[in-house]
Design a protein around this motif. Structure first.
Motif, short mmCIF file in Angstrom:
data_model
loop_
_atom_site.label_atom_id
_atom_site.label_comp_id
_atom_site.label_asym_id
_atom_site.label_seq_id
_atom_site.Cartn_x
_atom_site.Cartn_y
_atom_site.Cartn_z
N PHE A 73 12.47 -57.01 6.42
CA PHE A 73 11.54 -58.13 6.42
C PHE A 73 11.17 -58.36 7.89
O PHE A 73 12.05 -58.50 8.74
CB PHE A 73 12.18 -59.39 5.84
N VAL A 74 9.87 -58.34 8.18
CA VAL A 74 9.40 -58.41 9.56
C VAL A 74 8.43 -59.57 9.74
O VAL A 74 7.33 -59.56 9.20
CB VAL A 74 8.72 -57.09 9.98
N ASN A 75 8.88 -60.55 10.50
CA ASN A 75 8.04 -61.67 10.92
C ASN A 75 8.10 -61.68 12.44
O ASN A 75 8.76 -62.52 13.04
CB ASN A 75 8.55 -62.98 10.31
N ALA A 76 7.46 -60.70 13.03
CA ALA A 76 7.53 -60.47 14.48
C ALA A 76 6.41 -61.19 15.21
O ALA A 76 5.37 -61.50 14.61
CB ALA A 76 7.41 -58.97 14.76
N PRO A 77 6.58 -61.43 16.51
CA PRO A 77 5.44 -61.89 17.30
C PRO A 77 4.28 -60.91 17.12
O PRO A 77 4.48 -59.69 17.10
CB PRO A 77 5.96 -61.87 18.74
N PHE A 78 3.09 -61.43 16.95
CA PHE A 78 1.94 -60.59 16.62
C PHE A 78 1.68 -59.52 17.66
O PHE A 78 1.25 -58.41 17.33
CB PHE A 78 0.69 -61.43 16.41
N ARG A 79 1.98 -59.79 18.92
CA ARG A 79 1.77 -58.81 19.98
C ARG A 79 2.68 -57.59 19.83
O ARG A 79 2.46 -56.56 20.45
CB ARG A 79 1.95 -59.45 21.35
N LEU A 80 3.70 -57.69 18.99
CA LEU A 80 4.64 -56.58 18.79
C LEU A 80 4.36 -55.75 17.55
O LEU A 80 5.07 -54.78 17.27
CB LEU A 80 6.08 -57.13 18.70
N SER A 82 2.13 -53.50 16.72
CA SER A 82 1.93 -52.05 16.93
C SER A 82 3.26 -51.35 17.12
O SER A 82 3.49 -50.27 16.56
CB SER A 82 1.04 -51.81 18.15
N ARG A 83 4.16 -51.95 17.88
CA ARG A 83 5.49 -51.37 18.09
C ARG A 83 6.29 -51.34 16.79
O ARG A 83 7.02 -50.39 16.52
CB ARG A 83 6.27 -52.14 19.16
N VAL A 84 6.16 -52.39 15.98
CA VAL A 84 6.85 -52.43 14.69
C VAL A 84 6.38 -51.27 13.82
O VAL A 84 7.19 -50.55 13.22
CB VAL A 84 6.61 -53.77 13.98
N LEU A 85 5.08 -51.06 13.74
CA LEU A 85 4.54 -49.98 12.92
C LEU A 85 4.99 -48.61 13.45
O LEU A 85 5.29 -47.71 12.66
CB LEU A 85 3.02 -50.08 12.84
N ASN A 86 5.07 -48.47 14.75
CA ASN A 86 5.58 -47.22 15.33
C ASN A 86 7.05 -47.01 14.96
O ASN A 86 7.47 -45.89 14.66
CB ASN A 86 5.42 -47.21 16.85
N LYS A 87 7.82 -48.09 14.95
CA LYS A 87 9.23 -48.00 14.57
C LYS A 87 9.37 -47.60 13.10
O LYS A 87 10.21 -46.77 12.75
CB LYS A 87 9.91 -49.35 14.83
N LEU A 88 8.53 -48.16 12.25
CA LEU A 88 8.55 -47.78 10.84
C LEU A 88 8.22 -46.30 10.67
O LEU A 88 8.84 -45.60 9.86
CB LEU A 88 7.58 -48.64 10.03
N ASP A 89 7.25 -45.82 11.43
CA ASP A 89 6.92 -44.39 11.40
C ASP A 89 8.09 -43.55 11.90
O ASP A 89 8.45 -42.54 11.29
CB ASP A 89 5.70 -44.10 12.27
N GLN A 90 8.68 -43.96 13.02
CA GLN A 90 9.79 -43.21 13.62
C GLN A 90 10.94 -43.02 12.64
O GLN A 90 11.50 -41.93 12.53
CB GLN A 90 10.29 -43.94 14.87
N MET A 101 -4.84 -61.45 9.59
CA MET A 101 -5.95 -60.54 9.33
C MET A 101 -6.75 -60.44 10.63
O MET A 101 -7.63 -61.26 10.88
CB MET A 101 -6.81 -61.09 8.18
N PHE A 102 -6.38 -59.49 11.48
CA PHE A 102 -7.04 -59.27 12.77
C PHE A 102 -7.69 -57.90 12.75
O PHE A 102 -7.14 -56.93 13.25
CB PHE A 102 -6.03 -59.32 13.92
N ARG A 103 -8.86 -57.80 12.18
CA ARG A 103 -9.52 -56.50 12.02
C ARG A 103 -9.79 -55.80 13.35
O ARG A 103 -9.82 -54.57 13.40
CB ARG A 103 -10.82 -56.68 11.25
N ALA A 104 -9.99 -56.54 14.42
CA ALA A 104 -10.32 -55.94 15.71
C ALA A 104 -9.08 -55.57 16.53
O ALA A 104 -9.20 -54.95 17.57
CB ALA A 104 -11.20 -56.89 16.52
N HIS A 105 -7.91 -55.94 16.09
CA HIS A 105 -6.70 -55.68 16.85
C HIS A 105 -6.24 -54.23 16.67
O HIS A 105 -6.46 -53.62 15.63
CB HIS A 105 -5.58 -56.64 16.43
N ALA A 106 -5.58 -53.71 17.68
CA ALA A 106 -5.14 -52.31 17.68
C ALA A 106 -4.21 -51.97 16.52
O ALA A 106 -4.24 -50.86 16.00
CB ALA A 106 -4.47 -51.98 19.01
N PHE A 107 -3.38 -52.90 16.08
CA PHE A 107 -2.41 -52.60 15.03
C PHE A 107 -3.04 -52.54 13.64
O PHE A 107 -2.47 -51.96 12.72
CB PHE A 107 -1.27 -53.63 15.01
#
Length: 164
Positions: A73-80, A82-90, A101-107
């Protein structure tokens, strides 16, 4: 130093309402690890915290290597996110992520591509966000933000049947 840390007011220290967590846990749970919590905000019996506390399962979610073994369960600071998704991939791990819902954000594109179920729209932030400090938390900073719970898998060819 401990006295200083206890006085930190943190806009990232908030949690979703326990009833909302139980709802999500009924759909995609049981969740076994709350990755970004503290002893006052943890939704699961086991959690990772930013600082050591007596009941944490580990300090710093990003330094933990058990992501694949948990229903995260992930309720992380929004700035993190992208790192969370990378960790899930790893770790080819599965998680429920609370995210705006931040369509323009990198994550956002990676979040969409890793989703294995339709996202669940959450109520307005004022109805689900419980601040854990005196500072206005992230979700309450902009009343126009829309929030969702996302079921995400870092495994290649992950299917919705893996979502439980």
């Amino acid at each position: 130093m401990p006295d200083y840390l206890s006085r930190l007011d943190n806009k990232y220290n908030w949690k979703i309402h326990p009833n909302l967590f139980r709802y999500l846990d009924n759909i995609w749970g049981p969740h076994t690890m709350d990755r970004f919590a503290c002893m006052n905000s943890a939704q699961c019996a086991r959690y990772n915290s930013l600082f050591f506390d007596p009941t944490t399962s580990g300090v710093d979610a990003f330094s933990q290597t058990d992501w694949r073994n948990e229903n995260n369960f992930v309720n992380a600071p929004f700035r993190l996110l992208s790192r969370v998704l990378n960790k899930l991939d790893q770790y080819q791990a599965l998680a429920t992520i609370i995210a705006p819902m931040f369509r323009a954000h990198a994550f956002f594109l990676k979040l969409i591509n890793r989703s294995i179920a339709p996202p669940i729209r959450l109520p307005k932030a004022r109805d689900f966000c419980l601040p854990m400090s005196n500072t206005l938390p992230e979700p309450l900073r902009n009343p126009k933000w829309k929030f969702y719970a996302w079921r995400v898998c870092g495994r290649r060819n992950c299917c919705p049947a893996d979502g439980h």
